[in-house]
Design a protein around this motif. Structure first.
Motif, short mmCIF file in Angstrom:
data_model
loop_
_atom_site.label_atom_id
_atom_site.label_comp_id
_atom_site.label_asym_id
_atom_site.label_seq_id
_atom_site.Cartn_x
_atom_site.Cartn_y
_atom_site.Cartn_z
N ILE A 1 0.87 -1.10 -0.12
CA ILE A 1 0.03 0.24 -0.13
C ILE A 1 0.92 1.36 -0.05
O ILE A 1 1.73 1.34 1.05
CB ILE A 1 -1.13 0.18 1.32
N ASP B 1 1.34 5.08 0.55
CA ASP B 1 0.58 5.88 1.59
C ASP B 1 0.68 7.36 1.13
O ASP B 1 1.71 7.77 0.85
CB ASP B 1 1.06 5.90 3.08
N SER C 1 -3.27 9.45 3.89
CA SER C 1 -4.78 8.93 4.19
C SER C 1 -4.56 8.55 5.64
O SER C 1 -3.64 7.66 6.05
CB SER C 1 -5.29 8.13 3.41
N SER D 1 -5.13 4.47 5.28
CA SER D 1 -4.01 3.69 4.89
C SER D 1 -3.59 2.38 5.34
O SER D 1 -3.54 1.22 4.94
CB SER D 1 -2.67 4.40 4.51
N VAL E 1 2.46 -1.20 4.71
CA VAL E 1 2.29 0.41 3.99
C VAL E 1 3.75 0.70 3.54
O VAL E 1 4.58 0.57 4.62
CB VAL E 1 1.59 1.19 5.08
N TYR F 1 4.78 6.81 -0.33
CA TYR F 1 4.29 7.10 -1.86
C TYR F 1 5.58 7.23 -2.83
O TYR F 1 5.57 7.44 -4.03
CB TYR F 1 3.33 8.04 -2.13
N SER G 1 -3.03 4.66 -1.80
CA SER G 1 -4.34 5.14 -0.65
C SER G 1 -4.89 6.38 -1.24
O SER G 1 -4.50 6.94 -2.13
CB SER G 1 -3.59 5.17 0.46
#
Length: 529
Positions: A18, A20, A23, A26, A42, A45, A63
């Motif tokens: 994921i 992130d 959020s 997430s 997680v 990004y 996310s």
């Protein structure tokens, strides 16, 4: 290679990553994926396509986030991610970013959409297989997709959002404008299962048995023949960790229970009896009540309380380990939400990267001194609370331990707002016992995430026995949650609330008023400090 987990020894890489974008949901996405028995983590990004290629996840989820994709400085992912051949699911902001980077357009919605909305399914295959038309989905967005990139088509819409779910089936790129991870989205789990299993081809191998086998192997590899000292609190996390470590290294483990004076009534005696006498796990009891209470003399700031308590814990361990040791390792029951909430927030001033918002420091994450004399063993730090409970049950912990409500490491010290004194601790212990006794008597203990009392640093006027009183108020805090990341206040029956209030006011000297906290998380937190 990006760092997946600061202290994880496992070689297992996540099947689903994921990314992130800031959020608050997430981590909830990660938890929902794990409910399908698929391991997820997680990551930031800014993780590059090359780094993802090295990890080789089966799928990527982008996310949501607070930004608009067209505002200056909005976070973006590496555009080479779209060319990896790995399935991608964009959620809310993640979908808008996908659309924009691939040639579509996103604009401010003519009408923002927040809360529940019925989903009208246009293409009931792949991502939306077995998602019923009219399913409720949770919306939270002010922007919308205006034009889809080439190769994309609509999967579903709502009354206010024409492109509520989209896909490029050939490239296995999917986007949803809503949040399938929240409990309000009735078809959300079906959608995530479709992505994880049918689109990404993941296998259900993130099981309790698999985790225990990996964790035991990791601990043995990390520790070797060295001795480990465990900070035992008696909560679900440290108790599960004690059983796990005992399974892995047996008598190399010594549990040290430091009675810092902030425990609930009767707990120190119960814990020593339980571990040492019933399960023959070595427990060293240390009475350090006066030492800890004196450290908090005059301290009112909650962050300072946490850090002082965390630092003092380590100091006591260091001193006592010299007497009992030597020990090379300190084991802690740190969990994934602890790491997340202590991570820090906002935008990194050096890199410009957005990171998860810091809520509060956890004593076993943010309070550790820089000159720590132990190496850390934290095999639970990849787990959410519900996963720890499952591990505990598999290891043979009885329900009276594994079903216990979460209790903060600093204990009652952070349930007393302001300065902590012996008088206030005694008041809060007695009030807290009433709360727990009555909730159990009502048969609601296992249905509530946490039920406890909070002591406020104010006094109010009351009348008892025709005499004026000037005493403390107690706050009753009862919440329902699945993992502690989000929570809602529990709707206790009025007669139960009345009984709790009457008992506290009549039985606890120094209290003349009981109030009820009906705040959810967010915007509040479960604990008051």
């Amino acid at each position: 290679m990006p760092q997946l987990d600061a202290t994880s020894q496992s070689t297992r890489y996540p099947a689903i990553v994921i990314l992130d974008f800031g959020s608050q949901y997430s981590e909830l996405i990660a938890r929902r994926v794990r409910e399908t028995e698929v391991f997820s983590l997680v990551m930031g990004y800014t993780t590059t396509a090359e780094e993802l290629r090295a990890i080789a996840p089966r799928g990527i989820i982008l996310s949501g986030g607070p930004s608009s994709v067209y505002e200056p400085g909005a976070p973006v992912c590496d555009p080479a991610i779209w060319e990896l051949g790995i399935p991608v699911l964009g959620v809310c902001y993640g979908m808008q970013l996908m659309v924009q980077q691939l040639g579509g357009s996103v604009v401010a919605a003519g009408r923002a959409e927040y809360g529940k909305a019925p989903l009208h399914v246009d293409d009931p295959i792949d991502l939306l297989t077995n998602v019923e038309d009219g399913s409720t989905m949770w919306m939270s967005h002010g922007d919308s997709v205006e034009r889809l990139p080439e190769g994309f088509l609509r999967l579903a819409h709502t009354d206010n959002t024409p492109e509520a779910a989209v896909a490029d089936h050939q490239r296995r790129l999917y986007g949803v404008q809503f949040h399938p991870e929240v409990v309000h989205s009735t078809g959300g789990m079906a959608m995530l299962r479709n992505f994880v299993y049918h689109i990404c081809g993941c296998e259900a191998d993130w099981t309790t048995a698999a985790f225990i086998d990996e964790a035991v192997a990791d601990v043995r590899a990390q520790v070797g023949d060295k001795r480990v000292l465990l900070a035992l609190s008696g909560g679900v996390d440290s108790s599960t960790l004690a059983f796990l470590l005992h399974k892995a290294i047996g008598d190399q483990l010594t549990c040290m229970f430091i009675d810092q004076g902030f425990m609930r009534k009767g707990e120190p005696e119960f814990l020593v009896e339980f571990f040492d006498k019933r399960f023959h796990i070595n427990v060293e009891y240390i009475n350090a009540r006066e030492r800890f209470i004196s450290k908090l003399d005059g301290i009112t700031d909650p962050e300072e309380k946490r850090k002082l308590i965390g630092t003092e814990f380590i100091r006591v361990f260091e001193e006592e380990s010299k007497r009992l040791g030597p020990f090379d390792y300190l084991a802690q029951g740190t969990l994934y939400p602890d790491v997340i909430e202590s991570a820090g927030t906002g935008i990194d001033p050096k890199t410009g990267e957005r990171v998860a918002v810091k809520i509060k420091s956890h004593h076993n994450v943010g309070g550790l001194p820089k000159d720590l004399q132990f190496k850390l063993v934290e095999p639970l730090r990849r787990l959410f609370k519900d996963e720890v409970r499952k591990v505990g049950r598999s290891l043979g912990l009885p329900q009276e331990i594994v079903g216990r409500h979460p209790f903060p490491g600093p204990g009652l010290a952070i349930r007393i707002l302001g300065e902590v004194t012996s008088e206030k601790l005694n008041i809060l212990r007695d009030a807290d016992l009433v709360v727990r006794e009555e909730v159990k008597e009502a048969g609601l203990y296992n249905e509530i995430w946490q039920a406890f009392a909070v002591l406020l640093p104010v006094r109010s006027v009351g009348v008892m026995g025709d005499k004026r009183t000037y005493a403390f108020p107690i706050v009753l805090r009862c919440v329902s949650s699945e993992d502690g990341m989000t929570a809602d206040w529990s709707r206790l029956p009025y007669d139960l609330l009345e009984k709790i209030s009457n008992r506290i006011v009549n039985e606890v000297k120094g209290v003349n008023r009981v109030v009820l906290d009906i705040t959810s998380k967010p915007p509040g937190t479960i604990e008051w400090e």
